[in-house]
Design a protein around this motif. Structure first.
Motif, mmCIF file in Angstrom:
data_model
loop_
_atom_site.group_PDB
_atom_site.id
_atom_site.type_symbol
_atom_site.label_atom_id
_atom_site.label_comp_id
_atom_site.label_asym_id
_atom_site.label_seq_id
_atom_site.Cartn_x
_atom_site.Cartn_y
_atom_site.Cartn_z
ATOM 1 N N PRO A 1 0.787 -1.236 0.000
ATOM 2 C CA PRO A 1 0.000 0.000 0.000
ATOM 3 C C PRO A 1 0.820 1.287 0.000
ATOM 4 C CG PRO A 1 -0.965 -1.590 1.498
ATOM 5 C CD PRO A 1 0.350 -2.165 1.064
ATOM 6 N N VAL A 2 2.112 1.223 0.393
ATOM 7 C CA VAL A 2 2.924 2.443 0.276
ATOM 8 C C VAL A 2 3.970 2.317 -0.837
ATOM 9 C CG1 VAL A 2 2.562 3.210 2.663
ATOM 10 C CG2 VAL A 2 4.513 1.735 2.137
ATOM 11 N N CYS B 1 2.972 -5.832 9.655
ATOM 12 C CA CYS B 1 2.211 -5.854 8.402
ATOM 13 C C CYS B 1 1.646 -7.245 8.139
ATOM 14 C CB CYS B 1 3.145 -5.551 7.228
ATOM 15 S SG CYS B 1 2.845 -3.994 6.472
HETATM 16 FE FE1 SF4 Z 1 4.895 -2.985 2.107
HETATM 17 FE FE2 SF4 Z 1 4.327 -4.007 4.505
HETATM 18 FE FE3 SF4 Z 1 5.348 -5.573 2.599
HETATM 19 FE FE4 SF4 Z 1 6.883 -3.699 3.729
HETATM 20 S S1 SF4 Z 1 6.022 -5.497 4.753
HETATM 21 S S2 SF4 Z 1 6.751 -4.151 1.526
HETATM 22 S S3 SF4 Z 1 5.385 -2.053 4.093
HETATM 23 S S4 SF4 Z 1 3.320 -4.538 2.559
#
Ligand code: SF4
Ligand code: FAD
Length: 489
Positions: A76-77, A114
């Motif tokens: 999402p980022v 996450c």
């Molecule tokens: Fe994106 Fe979370 Fe995966 Fe890191 S752990 S790449 S912030 S989804």
């Protein structure tokens, strides 16, 4: 049949990985070192201990370096996974951390909490062949390395002279703050509680996300120039209109979360010994019950008691695993659907099982029973079966007639969901909300119905995840910057 992945890997720069794809897909995923289940079930130390540099390198060698970065598009980022993994292979851990920080201001936190299986790791091509790349574990490794070495990799730009107020210091607010301060804006975060961090600090327990990690991320943000103020309930202490009209803030981001507890409305639910997960976890996390006997917080005394949590999300598992660590004799999860529908992160479910949590699936309480002094003695439960899918797309649980039974309990924790924190909505004229009381905000720009006011995270979507809240904070920061620099609404 060939084992090679369908999508050819076409790295734009020469690969640092000496292994051909065929060998990489056979490499096992590196396990995260962790405290043994027996040991950790009775202490509050972190369960996962983190990769060493060697484990991180071994894991990074599994990356297929796909041309189409589905891991990035599913984050999402938008963390540039392929690039930071290459930097790990080059031994440049500080560079890897800086690469992550281009898109993610809280890498030590996302690396720990996450739900990667729903995002980057769920999309990883290795996942189709077996186990995905340990992206979260690698992210945590480089973030912890950066912290240990005291490295700061943010960039400073000349001040714009614009002031932005961030209401709420959860992941949405912190992300918006971190992004905006790097654009040269003056950013001030207002937090209602005496501690910063939102759910990260008052909800998620020490054994999953140590408070020290959050403090370090906050110190990093202070070094970036973000200003913080606690014990300010916006809407009570000061309104948004006062912030904009009297204190000179040019824009406001509202990230106040969805922390209001929801109850089942069944008989006996208000007897002594029944808590909302929010109260239970806040007492443990912010009132130091987890540091017993150094702090004696009697309200959540679980010692030698039978404890159950109702629900099976991350909150529920955090509550019941906390109860276990506080000395519970038996610890139950009561969930009305089956394991396949459990919303908690896969790793937390695995850890909870290993620690000895008793999962009572397809079961729901219908009443809480108490003694003559009003203290909880049991939950009357009914067994369920799954029927047709409901509005959520999940199969509807249907009670089985005559299956009632009493489960003896001294403590029950309700973790069946939360609703919107309402103060901002009721004290900001013209701010539109939906029928459930959440703030209406555009999904791309995070703009609300009020000029200069943006919103994101759980207060817009309802209870979701850290990284979705961060994604909203990032989108909001982008459109706040556009608004502040162009003046166009
Ligand atoms: Fe994106 Fe979370 Fe995966 Fe890191 S752990 S790449 S912030 S989804
Ligand atoms: P929050 O984190 O709720 O922060 C909102 C902040 O605003 C709070 O600090 C609040 O005090 C403050 N505030 C509210 N009103 C005001 C006001 N009027 N003035 C000033 N400040 C105000 N997600 C995951 O991805 N992984 C997990 O493992 C996970 N585990 C979880 C465990 C628990 C126990 C809980 C409750 C949630 C968990 N979640 C998890 C969900 C995740 O934490 C949330 O989705 C996320 O924190 C939402 O971020 P936010 O910024 O929208 O709000």
């Amino acid at each position: 049949m060939s084992d090679a992945p369908k999508q050819p890997a076409k790295p734009s720069t020469p690969s640092l990985n000496p292994f051909p794809l065929r060998e990489r897909i056979k490499m096992p995923r590196q396990h995260m070192p962790e405290q043994s289940a027996e040991e950790r079930a009775r202490n509050y130390g972190e369960v996962n201990l983190g990769y060493s540099a060697e484990l991180a390198r071994q894991e990074a060698l599994r990356c297929l370096e796909c041309a189409k970065k589905v891991c990035t598009t599913n984050c999402p980022v938008g963390v540039k996974v392929g690039e930071f993994v290459q930097l790990i292979l080059a031994g440049d851990f500080a560079g890897a951390a800086a690469k992550i920080r281009e898109d993610n201001v809280l890498p030590a936190i996302t690396g720990r909490v996450c739900p990667q299986e729903d995002h980057c790791e769920g999309a990883c091509l290795l996942h189709k062949k077996g186990e995905s790349l340990g992206i979260g574990y690698l992210e945590r490794f480089v973030a912890d390395y950066e912290q240990r070495m005291g490295i700061h990799s943010f960039h400073k730009v000349p001040p714009t002279g614009k002031k932005v107020a961030i209401v709420g210091s959860g992941p949405s607010g912190l992300t918006a703050a971190g992004e905006l301060v790097q654009q040269g804006h003056n950013v001030h975060v207002f937090e209602a509680l005496h501690e910063l961090g939102g759910v990260l600090v008052y909800g998620i327990p020490e054994f999953r996300l140590p408070k020290q990690i959050i403090r370090e991320q906050l110190d990093y943000m202070r070094a970036m120039g973000v200003e913080f103020e606690t014990d300010v309930v916006v809407g009570r202490t000061v309104t948004i209109d006062e912030l904009m009209e009297e204190e000179g803030f040019d824009a406001v981001f509202v990230g106040t979360g969805a922390g209001l507890p929801v109850f089942m409305k069944i008989p006996g639910e208000h007897c002594n010994g029944v808590y909302s997960a929010n109260e239970f976890l806040t007492r443990i996390n912010l009132m130091h019950a987890y540091e017993f006997p150094k702090y004696d917080e009697p309200i959540v005394d679980c010692r030698s008691k039978d404890v159950a949590v109702i629900g099976a999300g991350n909150t529920a598992l955090d509550a019941i695993r906390s109860a276990l660590r506080l000395g519970a004799r038996k610890a139950f999860v009561i969930y009305r659907r089956s394991e396949a529908e459990m919303p908690a992160r896969a790793e937390e479910v695995k850890h909870a099982r290993e620690e000895g949590i008793d999962f009572q699936m397809l079961t729901a309480p219908v009443e809480f029973l108490s003694d003559s002094k009003g203290w909880l003695t049991a939950a009357r439960c009914v067994r369920m079966e799954l029927g047709e899918p409901d509005a959520s797309g999940r199969r509807r649980p249907v009670p089985i007639k005559g299956s009632e039974f009493d489960l003896p309990l001294s403590v029950a924790v309700m973790a069946i969901g939360t609703s919107a924190n309402p103060i901002i909505q009721s004290t900001t004229p013209g701010l539109k909300t939906n029928q459930r009381g959440y703030i209406d905000a555009d999904q791309t720009t995070q703009r609300t119905s009020r000029k200069g006011i943006f919103a994101g995270g759980d207060i817009v979507t309802g209870s979701a995840t850290v990284i979705l809240a961060m994604g909203a904070g990032r989108r909001a920061a982008k459109s706040i910057h556009e608004y502040l620099t162009t003046g166009v609404w």
